[in-house]
Design a protein around this motif. Structure first.
Motif, PDB file in Angstrom:
ATOM      1  N   ILE A   7       0.173  54.896 -10.247  1.00 44.94           N
ATOM      2  CA  ILE A   7       0.058  54.951  -8.792  1.00 44.94           C
ATOM      3  C   ILE A   7       0.596  53.623  -8.281  1.00 44.94           C
ATOM      4  CG2 ILE A   7      -1.489  55.197  -6.824  1.00 44.94           C
ATOM      5  CD1 ILE A   7      -1.346  57.678  -8.679  1.00 44.94           C
ATOM      6  N   ARG A   8       1.676  53.675  -7.514  1.00 53.41           N
ATOM      7  CA  ARG A   8       2.352  52.456  -7.058  1.00 53.41           C
ATOM      8  C   ARG A   8       2.095  52.271  -5.567  1.00 53.41           C
ATOM      9  NH1 ARG A   8       6.596  49.346  -8.898  1.00 53.41           N
ATOM     10  NH2 ARG A   8       7.883  48.428  -7.279  1.00 53.41           N
ATOM     11  N   PRO A   9       1.348  51.219  -5.216  1.00 50.79           N
ATOM     12  CA  PRO A   9       1.112  50.958  -3.790  1.00 50.79           C
ATOM     13  C   PRO A   9       2.422  50.694  -3.046  1.00 50.79           C
ATOM     14  CG  PRO A   9      -0.381  49.658  -5.163  1.00 50.79           C
ATOM     15  CD  PRO A   9       0.643  50.278  -6.077  1.00 50.79           C
ATOM     16  N   ALA A  10       2.522  51.143  -1.807  1.00 51.17           N
ATOM     17  CA  ALA A  10       3.737  50.994  -1.014  1.00 51.17           C
ATOM     18  C   ALA A  10       4.121  49.529  -0.831  1.00 51.17           C
ATOM     19  CB  ALA A  10       3.555  51.657   0.342  1.00 51.17           C
ATOM     20  N   ARG A  11       3.156  48.629  -0.874  1.00 54.87           N
ATOM     21  CA  ARG A  11       3.460  47.211  -0.660  1.00 54.87           C
ATOM     22  C   ARG A  11       4.355  46.637  -1.764  1.00 54.87           C
ATOM     23  NH1 ARG A  11      -1.897  47.056  -2.513  1.00 54.87           N
ATOM     24  NH2 ARG A  11      -2.164  45.801  -4.393  1.00 54.87           N
ATOM     25  N   HIS A  12       4.479  47.334  -2.897  1.00 49.65           N
ATOM     26  CA  HIS A  12       5.341  46.879  -3.992  1.00 49.65           C
ATOM     27  C   HIS A  12       6.791  47.325  -3.806  1.00 49.65           C
ATOM     28  CE1 HIS A  12       2.099  45.191  -6.276  1.00 49.65           C
ATOM     29  NE2 HIS A  12       1.464  46.345  -6.325  1.00 49.65           N
ATOM     30  N   GLY A  13       7.069  48.064  -2.747  1.00 55.77           N
ATOM     31  CA  GLY A  13       8.438  48.518  -2.484  1.00 55.77           C
ATOM     32  C   GLY A  13       8.790  49.749  -3.306  1.00 55.77           C
ATOM     33  N   ASP A  14      10.061  50.088  -3.267  1.00 55.08           N
ATOM     34  CA  ASP A  14      10.548  51.265  -3.985  1.00 55.08           C
ATOM     35  C   ASP A  14      10.493  51.022  -5.496  1.00 55.08           C
ATOM     36  OD1 ASP A  14      11.091  52.592  -1.631  1.00 55.08           O
ATOM     37  OD2 ASP A  14      13.176  51.912  -1.562  1.00 55.08           O
ATOM     38  N   PRO A  15      10.255  52.067  -6.278  1.00 57.49           N
ATOM     39  CA  PRO A  15      10.279  51.908  -7.735  1.00 57.49           C
ATOM     40  C   PRO A  15      11.686  51.602  -8.235  1.00 57.49           C
ATOM     41  CG  PRO A  15       9.861  54.202  -7.145  1.00 57.49           C
ATOM     42  CD  PRO A  15       9.921  53.417  -5.877  1.00 57.49           C
ATOM     43  N   LEU A  16      11.773  50.944  -9.364  1.00 55.10           N
ATOM     44  CA  LEU A  16      13.056  50.599  -9.966  1.00 55.10           C
ATOM     45  C   LEU A  16      13.783  51.860 -10.429  1.00 55.10           C
ATOM     46  CD1 LEU A  16      11.847  47.594 -12.121  1.00 55.10           C
ATOM     47  CD2 LEU A  16      13.124  47.505  -9.976  1.00 55.10           C
ATOM     48  N   PRO A  17      15.122  51.890 -10.363  1.00 58.42           N
ATOM     49  CA  PRO A  17      15.868  53.074 -10.798  1.00 58.42           C
ATOM     50  C   PRO A  17      15.788  53.288 -12.309  1.00 58.42           C
ATOM     51  CG  PRO A  17      17.368  51.337 -10.126  1.00 58.42           C
ATOM     52  CD  PRO A  17      15.990  50.867  -9.802  1.00 58.42           C
ATOM     53  N   THR A  18      15.578  52.223 -13.076  1.00 60.82           N
ATOM     54  CA  THR A  18      15.432  52.323 -14.527  1.00 60.82           C
ATOM     55  C   THR A  18      14.316  51.397 -14.979  1.00 60.82           C
ATOM     56  OG1 THR A  18      17.778  52.809 -14.839  1.00 60.82           O
ATOM     57  CG2 THR A  18      16.592  52.008 -16.752  1.00 60.82           C
ATOM     58  N   VAL A  19      13.466  51.883 -15.877  1.00 63.82           N
ATOM     59  CA  VAL A  19      12.407  51.074 -16.474  1.00 63.82           C
ATOM     60  C   VAL A  19      12.692  50.981 -17.967  1.00 63.82           C
ATOM     61  CG1 VAL A  19       9.944  51.004 -17.037  1.00 63.82           C
ATOM     62  CG2 VAL A  19      10.678  51.718 -14.775  1.00 63.82           C
ATOM     63  N   THR A  20      12.599  49.764 -18.505  1.00 67.60           N
ATOM     64  CA  THR A  20      12.799  49.547 -19.932  1.00 67.60           C
ATOM     65  C   THR A  20      11.453  49.259 -20.574  1.00 67.60           C
ATOM     66  OG1 THR A  20      15.001  48.661 -19.539  1.00 67.60           O
ATOM     67  CG2 THR A  20      13.993  48.134 -21.656  1.00 67.60           C
ATOM     68  N   HIS A  21      11.121  49.994 -21.625  1.00 76.69           N
ATOM     69  CA  HIS A  21       9.881  49.795 -22.374  1.00 76.69           C
ATOM     70  C   HIS A  21      10.256  49.284 -23.760  1.00 76.69           C
ATOM     71  CE1 HIS A  21       6.612  51.153 -25.096  1.00 76.69           C
ATOM     72  NE2 HIS A  21       5.872  50.668 -24.124  1.00 76.69           N
ATOM     73  N   VAL A  22       9.761  48.094 -24.111  1.00 78.43           N
ATOM     74  CA  VAL A  22      10.047  47.507 -25.418  1.00 78.43           C
ATOM     75  C   VAL A  22       8.772  47.529 -26.233  1.00 78.43           C
ATOM     76  CG1 VAL A  22      10.859  45.453 -26.628  1.00 78.43           C
ATOM     77  CG2 VAL A  22      11.814  46.026 -24.399  1.00 78.43           C
ATOM     78  N   HIS A  23       8.860  48.102 -27.430  1.00 82.51           N
ATOM     79  CA  HIS A  23       7.700  48.216 -28.316  1.00 82.51           C
ATOM     80  C   HIS A  23       7.903  47.269 -29.494  1.00 82.51           C
ATOM     81  CE1 HIS A  23       4.265  50.174 -30.159  1.00 82.51           C
ATOM     82  NE2 HIS A  23       4.941  50.215 -31.275  1.00 82.51           N
ATOM     83  N   LEU A  24       7.005  46.293 -29.604  1.00 78.46           N
ATOM     84  CA  LEU A  24       7.028  45.356 -30.725  1.00 78.46           C
ATOM     85  C   LEU A  24       5.835  45.681 -31.611  1.00 78.46           C
ATOM     86  CD1 LEU A  24       7.719  42.139 -28.647  1.00 78.46           C
ATOM     87  CD2 LEU A  24       9.382  43.513 -29.880  1.00 78.46           C
TER      88      LEU A  24
END
Length: 71
Positions: free
Chosen positions: A15-32
């Motif tokens: 759930i992304r509050p509107a105050r954080h702006g628009d979501p990023l077009p791409t999200v990178t998840h790095v698993h270590l």
């Protein structure tokens, strides 16, 4: 509301509050995990006003370069 589909984040809801702006077009998840680094990329697909899905990008599938954004 953002839903992640596929990969290690499958089923995660954010759930992304509107105050954080628009979501990023791409999200990178790095698993270590003590072994080699594993990278997954998720591309945003808007569904309705206020809801979107991040779909796991398939290997070798790169989105078209956005010329409006400088490197």
């Amino acid at each position: 509301m953002l839903l992640f589909l596929g990969g290690p984040l499958d089923g995660r809801v954010e759930i992304r509050p509107a105050r954080h702006g628009d979501p990023l077009p791409t999200v990178t998840h790095v698993h270590l995990h003590g072994g080699p680094k594993v990278v997954h990329r998720y591309d945003l697909e808007p569904l309705t006003e206020g809801a979107a899905v991040y779909n796991l990008r398939q290997p070798g599938n790169k989105p078209a370069r956005d010329e409006s954004v400088a490197d």
